[in-house]
Write an enzyme that holds these catalytic residues in place. Structure first.
Site: not given
Ligand code: SAH
Length: 204
Positions: A55
Protein backbone atom coordinates in the site's frame (compact mmCIF):
# COMPACT_ATOMS: atom_id res chain seq x y z
CA UNK A 1 12.15 10.78 -2.90
CA UNK A 2 14.36 9.55 -0.12
CA UNK A 3 13.16 8.36 3.28
CA UNK A 4 13.62 11.77 4.90
CA UNK A 5 11.47 13.44 2.25
CA UNK A 6 8.81 10.75 2.52
CA UNK A 7 8.61 11.23 6.28
CA UNK A 8 8.49 15.00 5.97
CA UNK A 9 5.64 14.68 3.46
CA UNK A 10 3.71 12.40 5.81
CA UNK A 11 4.28 14.79 8.73
CA UNK A 12 2.94 17.68 6.61
CA UNK A 13 -0.19 15.61 5.94
CA UNK A 14 -0.84 15.25 9.69
CA UNK A 15 0.80 11.93 10.57
CA UNK A 16 1.99 11.89 14.18
CA UNK A 17 5.57 11.40 15.36
CA UNK A 18 5.02 7.95 16.86
CA UNK A 19 3.94 6.53 13.50
CA UNK A 20 6.70 8.44 11.65
CA UNK A 21 9.24 6.88 13.98
CA UNK A 22 7.97 3.40 13.10
CA UNK A 23 8.25 4.26 9.38
CA UNK A 24 11.77 5.54 10.00
CA UNK A 25 12.80 2.29 11.70
CA UNK A 26 10.86 -0.37 9.75
CA UNK A 27 12.37 0.31 6.34
CA UNK A 28 9.91 0.00 3.41
CA UNK A 29 12.90 -0.89 1.23
CA UNK A 30 13.03 -4.32 2.85
CA UNK A 31 9.44 -5.07 1.83
CA UNK A 32 9.28 -3.95 -1.84
CA UNK A 33 10.30 -6.08 -4.82
CA UNK A 34 13.92 -5.87 -5.95
CA UNK A 35 12.99 -4.14 -9.21
CA UNK A 36 11.21 -1.39 -7.26
CA UNK A 37 13.98 -0.53 -4.81
CA UNK A 38 14.47 2.91 -6.30
CA UNK A 39 10.84 3.74 -5.66
CA UNK A 40 10.74 2.39 -2.10
CA UNK A 41 10.19 5.86 -0.58
CA UNK A 42 7.73 7.18 -3.15
CA UNK A 43 4.32 7.85 -1.65
CA UNK A 44 2.44 5.47 -3.91
CA UNK A 45 1.58 1.76 -3.96
CA UNK A 46 4.01 -0.65 -5.66
CA UNK A 47 3.44 -4.04 -7.23
CA UNK A 48 4.56 -7.04 -5.17
CA UNK A 49 3.48 -9.60 -7.80
CA UNK A 50 0.41 -11.85 -8.00
CA UNK A 51 -1.71 -8.79 -8.88
CA UNK A 52 -1.13 -7.38 -5.38
CA UNK A 53 0.49 -4.23 -4.04
CA UNK A 54 2.29 -2.87 -1.03
CA UNK A 55 0.00 0.00 0.00
CA UNK A 56 0.85 3.67 -0.35
CA UNK A 57 2.82 4.91 2.71
CA UNK A 58 0.28 7.65 3.45
CA UNK A 59 -2.59 5.13 3.45
CA UNK A 60 -0.68 2.80 5.76
CA UNK A 61 0.27 5.67 8.11
CA UNK A 62 -3.28 7.08 8.15
CA UNK A 63 -4.76 3.67 8.96
CA UNK A 64 -2.22 3.02 11.70
CA UNK A 65 -3.05 6.38 13.23
CA UNK A 66 -6.79 5.68 13.11
CA UNK A 67 -6.24 2.28 14.74
CA UNK A 68 -5.04 4.09 17.91
CA UNK A 69 -2.53 1.33 18.64
CA UNK A 70 -1.45 0.76 22.22
CA UNK A 71 1.37 -1.29 23.68
CA UNK A 72 0.14 -4.84 24.23
CA UNK A 73 -2.69 -4.71 21.66
CA UNK A 74 -3.72 -7.98 19.99
CA UNK A 75 -4.37 -7.30 16.33
CA UNK A 76 -5.92 -9.13 13.40
CA UNK A 77 -4.78 -8.04 9.93
CA UNK A 78 -6.51 -9.39 6.82
CA UNK A 79 -4.12 -9.07 3.85
CA UNK A 80 -0.47 -9.49 4.91
CA UNK A 81 0.81 -8.66 1.42
CA UNK A 82 4.43 -7.56 1.72
CA UNK A 83 4.31 -7.70 5.52
CA UNK A 84 5.29 -4.04 5.92
CA UNK A 85 2.13 -3.04 7.74
CA UNK A 86 2.41 -6.09 10.03
CA UNK A 87 6.02 -5.15 10.84
CA UNK A 88 5.05 -1.55 11.62
CA UNK A 89 2.26 -2.74 13.92
CA UNK A 90 4.62 -5.20 15.59
CA UNK A 91 6.90 -2.31 16.47
CA UNK A 92 4.05 -0.06 17.62
CA UNK A 93 2.38 -2.60 19.97
CA UNK A 94 5.70 -3.69 21.48
CA UNK A 95 6.81 -7.14 22.55
CA UNK A 96 3.69 -7.80 24.62
CA UNK A 97 1.42 -7.16 21.67
CA UNK A 98 0.50 -9.78 19.08
CA UNK A 99 -0.20 -9.51 15.35
CA UNK A 100 -2.23 -12.23 13.63
CA UNK A 101 -1.96 -11.61 9.91
CA UNK A 102 -3.79 -13.56 7.24
CA UNK A 103 -2.79 -13.77 3.54
CA UNK A 104 -4.68 -15.71 0.88
CA UNK A 105 -1.87 -15.87 -1.74
CA UNK A 106 0.44 -18.73 -0.76
CA UNK A 107 3.61 -17.25 -2.27
CA UNK A 108 3.07 -13.90 -0.56
CA UNK A 109 2.33 -15.55 2.78
CA UNK A 110 5.52 -17.60 2.53
CA UNK A 111 7.61 -14.59 1.59
CA UNK A 112 6.11 -12.55 4.43
CA UNK A 113 6.79 -15.37 6.92
CA UNK A 114 10.41 -15.30 5.84
CA UNK A 115 10.81 -11.51 6.03
CA UNK A 116 8.96 -11.38 9.36
CA UNK A 117 10.91 -14.29 10.84
CA UNK A 118 12.66 -12.03 13.35
CA UNK A 119 9.42 -10.46 14.53
CA UNK A 120 8.52 -12.75 17.39
CA UNK A 121 5.06 -11.27 17.92
CA UNK A 122 3.81 -11.63 14.31
CA UNK A 123 1.97 -14.78 13.23
CA UNK A 124 1.25 -15.15 9.50
CA UNK A 125 -1.46 -17.55 8.28
CA UNK A 126 -1.91 -18.62 4.66
CA UNK A 127 -5.70 -18.74 4.36
CA UNK A 128 -8.78 -16.92 3.14
CA UNK A 129 -9.45 -14.29 5.77
CA UNK A 130 -12.79 -13.10 4.42
CA UNK A 131 -14.41 -14.50 7.56
CA UNK A 132 -11.67 -13.34 9.89
CA UNK A 133 -9.73 -15.62 12.21
CA UNK A 134 -12.14 -16.67 14.95
CA UNK A 135 -9.61 -18.97 16.57
CA UNK A 136 -7.69 -16.18 18.31
CA UNK A 137 -10.56 -13.69 18.80
CA UNK A 138 -11.36 -11.32 20.42
CA UNK A 139 -8.93 -8.72 19.06
CA UNK A 140 -8.28 -5.20 20.32
CA UNK A 141 -7.88 -3.99 16.76
CA UNK A 142 -8.79 -5.40 13.34
CA UNK A 143 -7.47 -3.99 10.05
CA UNK A 144 -8.48 -5.06 6.55
CA UNK A 145 -5.98 -4.06 3.87
CA UNK A 146 -8.12 -5.51 1.06
CA UNK A 147 -11.65 -4.30 0.37
CA UNK A 148 -14.83 -6.31 0.90
CA UNK A 149 -17.97 -5.22 -0.99
CA UNK A 150 -19.83 -5.00 2.29
CA UNK A 151 -18.76 -4.91 5.91
CA UNK A 152 -18.23 -8.56 6.93
CA UNK A 153 -20.44 -9.13 9.98
CA UNK A 154 -18.50 -12.21 11.03
CA UNK A 155 -15.27 -10.21 11.30
CA UNK A 156 -17.04 -7.49 13.29
CA UNK A 157 -17.98 -10.08 15.91
CA UNK A 158 -14.29 -10.86 16.44
CA UNK A 159 -13.67 -7.39 17.83
CA UNK A 160 -13.37 -7.17 21.63
CA UNK A 161 -15.09 -4.63 23.89
CA UNK A 162 -13.45 -1.23 23.40
CA UNK A 163 -11.92 -2.40 20.13
CA UNK A 164 -11.46 -0.63 16.79
CA UNK A 165 -11.96 -2.10 13.32
CA UNK A 166 -10.83 -0.40 10.11
CA UNK A 167 -11.95 -1.59 6.71
CA UNK A 168 -12.11 -0.11 3.21
CA UNK A 169 -15.58 -1.06 2.01
CA UNK A 170 -16.97 -0.88 -1.53
CA UNK A 171 -16.52 -2.19 -5.03
CA UNK A 172 -14.46 0.26 -7.13
CA UNK A 173 -13.59 3.10 -4.81
CA UNK A 174 -13.82 2.42 -1.13
CA UNK A 175 -14.92 4.33 1.91
CA UNK A 176 -12.63 3.68 4.82
CA UNK A 177 -14.96 2.67 7.66
CA UNK A 178 -13.93 2.86 11.30
CA UNK A 179 -15.97 0.87 13.79
CA UNK A 180 -15.59 1.23 17.52
CA UNK A 181 -17.18 -1.30 19.82
CA UNK A 182 -18.49 -0.50 23.31
CA UNK A 183 -20.04 -3.67 24.74
CA UNK A 184 -22.65 -4.61 22.12
CA UNK A 185 -22.83 -1.17 20.56
CA UNK A 186 -20.92 -0.70 17.28
CA UNK A 187 -20.40 2.89 16.11
CA UNK A 188 -19.42 3.51 12.48
CA UNK A 189 -17.66 6.56 11.07
CA UNK A 190 -16.34 7.26 7.56
CA UNK A 191 -12.72 8.26 7.14
CA UNK A 192 -12.53 9.21 3.46
CA UNK A 193 -12.12 7.59 0.04
CA UNK A 194 -9.35 5.15 -0.78
CA UNK A 195 -8.55 2.55 -3.40
CA UNK A 196 -7.58 -0.95 -2.27
CA UNK A 197 -7.33 -4.33 -3.98
CA UNK A 198 -10.52 -6.37 -3.54
CA UNK A 199 -10.85 -8.88 -0.72
CA UNK A 200 -11.00 -12.33 -2.28
CA UNK A 201 -13.97 -14.26 -1.03
CA UNK A 202 -13.54 -17.94 -1.69
CA UNK A 203 -16.84 -18.87 -0.09
CA UNK A 204 -18.87 -16.89 -2.66
N1 SAH B 1 -0.84 -4.83 4.27
C1 SAH B 1 -0.22 -5.05 3.00
C2 SAH B 1 -1.06 -4.57 1.85
C3 SAH B 1 -1.38 -5.72 1.00
S1 SAH B 1 -2.55 -5.51 -0.31
C4 SAH B 1 1.19 -4.50 2.96
O1 SAH B 1 1.64 -3.89 3.94
O2 SAH B 1 1.88 -4.71 1.97
C5 SAH B 1 -3.81 -6.61 0.23
C6 SAH B 1 -3.48 -8.06 0.40
O3 SAH B 1 -4.69 -8.72 0.77
C7 SAH B 1 -2.98 -8.79 -0.84
O4 SAH B 1 -1.72 -9.36 -0.56
C8 SAH B 1 -4.03 -9.86 -1.10
O5 SAH B 1 -3.51 -11.06 -1.60
C9 SAH B 1 -4.65 -10.05 0.27
N2 SAH B 1 -6.00 -10.62 0.30
C10 SAH B 1 -7.02 -10.39 -0.56
N3 SAH B 1 -8.10 -11.11 -0.19
C11 SAH B 1 -7.75 -11.80 0.93
C12 SAH B 1 -8.44 -12.73 1.77
N4 SAH B 1 -9.69 -13.09 1.55
N5 SAH B 1 -7.79 -13.24 2.84
C13 SAH B 1 -6.49 -12.88 3.08
N6 SAH B 1 -5.80 -12.02 2.32
C14 SAH B 1 -6.41 -11.49 1.26
Amino acid sequence: MNKKELIKGLRDKGIKEEILKAIQIIDRKNFVSENNLEEAYEDHPLSIGYGQTISQPYTVAFMLQELELKKGDRILEIGTGSGWNAALMSYLVGENGEIYSVEVVKELAEKAKEILGDYKNVFVFNMDGSRGLAQYAPYDKIILTAAPKQMPEEIKKQLGDGGILLAPVGEYMQKLIKITRKKDKFTETEKGDFIFVPLVNKSQ
